[in-house]
Design a protein around this motif. Structure first.
Motif, short mmCIF file in Angstrom:
data_model
loop_
_atom_site.label_atom_id
_atom_site.label_comp_id
_atom_site.label_asym_id
_atom_site.label_seq_id
_atom_site.Cartn_x
_atom_site.Cartn_y
_atom_site.Cartn_z
N GLN A 130 -12.70 40.92 -9.83
CA GLN A 130 -11.81 40.43 -10.90
C GLN A 130 -10.86 39.39 -10.76
OE1 GLN A 130 -12.60 41.63 -14.25
NE2 GLN A 130 -10.92 40.06 -14.67
N ALA A 131 -10.40 39.50 -9.52
CA ALA A 131 -9.46 38.27 -9.15
C ALA A 131 -10.11 37.00 -9.23
CB ALA A 131 -8.81 38.84 -7.92
N LEU A 132 -11.26 36.89 -8.73
CA LEU A 132 -12.00 35.59 -8.59
C LEU A 132 -12.41 35.23 -10.12
CD1 LEU A 132 -13.33 33.20 -7.21
CD2 LEU A 132 -15.60 34.72 -7.04
N ARG A 133 -12.91 36.09 -11.00
CA ARG A 133 -12.97 35.77 -12.40
C ARG A 133 -11.84 35.35 -13.12
NH1 ARG A 133 -14.77 40.54 -13.75
NH2 ARG A 133 -16.96 40.47 -13.17
N ASP A 134 -10.75 35.91 -12.77
CA ASP A 134 -9.52 35.44 -13.45
C ASP A 134 -9.04 34.10 -13.00
OD1 ASP A 134 -9.48 37.99 -14.80
OD2 ASP A 134 -7.66 38.89 -13.32
N MET A 135 -9.36 33.87 -11.60
CA MET A 135 -9.11 32.38 -11.30
C MET A 135 -10.05 31.39 -11.89
SD MET A 135 -8.75 33.00 -6.97
CE MET A 135 -8.46 31.12 -6.91
N VAL A 136 -11.24 31.69 -12.01
CA VAL A 136 -11.99 30.59 -12.74
C VAL A 136 -11.70 30.68 -14.35
CG1 VAL A 136 -14.30 30.31 -13.70
CG2 VAL A 136 -14.09 31.29 -11.37
N LEU A 137 -11.45 31.70 -15.04
CA LEU A 137 -11.07 31.55 -16.19
C LEU A 137 -9.67 30.78 -16.48
CD1 LEU A 137 -11.83 35.18 -17.71
CD2 LEU A 137 -13.06 33.10 -18.12
N LYS A 138 -8.58 30.97 -15.39
CA LYS A 138 -7.60 30.19 -15.54
C LYS A 138 -7.42 28.85 -15.06
CE LYS A 138 -2.57 30.52 -13.85
NZ LYS A 138 -1.64 31.27 -13.17
#
Length: 348
Positions: free
Chosen positions: A63-71
């Motif tokens: 989820q942390a990596l996913r949040d980085m991509v989205l941000k």
């Protein structure tokens, strides 16, 4: 948190007679849409020790990596499911920043080399598979690593463009990385240079060699644990001189040259998993089983690769490895190629 008690993936029993299994029996099916861990307890422990993967934090890290991509890259057209992002975290030992960079490199390589990535699907490389340029041995080694077998001598420069070989290798890696076992264990490459002469050795040249190495080292989420070279001719010194400047020190150390000494090869890859052609007991080298696996996966690759440019509208960081590679004439590479070609002639 998903349970670690999921049924483990099937493995070949190396204690039984090693008849090549049917293609639909020996390689796992694609992972389900919703992530469920398929690692055995032994592999969970290995992932913890080697990759810093903590089972209780796994989905939090995804989820942390996913949040980085989205941000940071909201316009990036990429898969964001757990199974896909885990490949990049595992390949970079759960370092978020390095995993993010690898994901961006993974997509940017498609734009940098359209000859390889345009319309990338198994049916477009059937001629490479039929030639016997590559296959995957049906039995993993005792460390659970699949063995990608390459035979460069099967290809001649007037057969088809060199890029078609890269297309076939890339599709194979995409298929191999699907099982979680491979993401943890990595793979082994066995390259048989029987029949390689000057025409193959002088292809692809420094510019393309740099791209191949860059993709394998910095743009694909797979762990290459060893590259075993056998039956290499004298001119292999020139071939290796071509690629070594682009290899990271750790990767260069994983290249092992065996010559025609099968005993040396067996000390790295046991006879139990090698075909008879290489002094093994696992039957004869079957070039059709892996070809069938890839061709049967046509629809998967159409969905994955035959879509709009994933980087359209994306602003990439200055550190992107492929930035600027399409500009200029590559004069420095041309000069180095002339020097290396002279060396190849001398060795030949």
């Amino acid at each position: 948190m998903m349970s670690e008690e999921s049924e483990p993936m099937r493995h070949v029993d190396l204690g039984s007679p090693l008849e090549p299994p049917a293609s639909d029996q020996w390689f796992p099916s694609p992972p389900p849409p919703i992530y469920s861990c398929t690692l055995t307890p032994e592999l969970v422990a290995k992932a913890l020790e080697e990759l810093q993967e903590k089972p209780e934090w796994r989905l939090r890290d995804v989820q942390a990596l996913r949040d980085m991509v989205l941000k940071e890259q909201p316009n990036l057209r990429t898969r964001l499911d757990d199974a896909f992002l885990l490949r990049f975290l595992r390949a970079r030992k759960f370092d978020y920043d390095r995993a993010m960079q690898l994901l961006l490199n993974y997509h940017s390589s498609r734009r940098a080399w359209p000859e390889v990535f345009h319309d990338l699907k198994p049916s477009t490389v059937k001629h490479v598979l039929d030639l016997g340029f590559l296959t995957v041995l049906p039995h993993p080694d005792p460390d659970g690593r699949y063995i990608l077998c390459l035979r460069p001598g099967k290809w001649k420069a007037n057969d088809y463009p060199f890029e078609d070989n890269i297309r076939a290798i890339y599709l194979t890696l995409e298929k191999l990385i699907q099982p979680e076992d491979t993401q943890v264990n990595g793979i082994v490459i066995l390259a048989d240079y029987t029949g390689v002469g000057l025409s193959q050795a002088s292809n692809p040249g420094p510019f393309l060699a740099k791209k191949v190495v860059s993709i394998l080292q910095d743009s694909f989420p797979i762990r290459i644990k060893a590259v075993n070279i056998i039956n290499e001719p004298r001119i292999f010194k020139g071939i290796f001189a071509l690629i070594k400047p682009f290899l990271k020190e750790k990767m260069a150390e994983r290249y092992i040259l065996h010559g025609s000494d099968m005993r040396s090869l067996h000390s790295h890859i046991p006879q139990s998993v090698l075909p008879a052609e290489y002094g093994g007991v696992a039957g004869h080298l079957d070039m059709t089983a892996w070809s069938k696996i890839l061709l049967d996966s046509e629809e998967e690759f159409v969905v994955e690769f035959c879509q709009p440019d994933p980087l359209e509208g994306v602003v990439l960081p200055d550190s992107m490895m492929f930035e600027g590679e399409q500009t200029g004439s590559g004069g420095q590479d041309d000069d180095s190629f002339r020097g290396l070609r002279s060396q190849l002639y001398y060795c030949y």
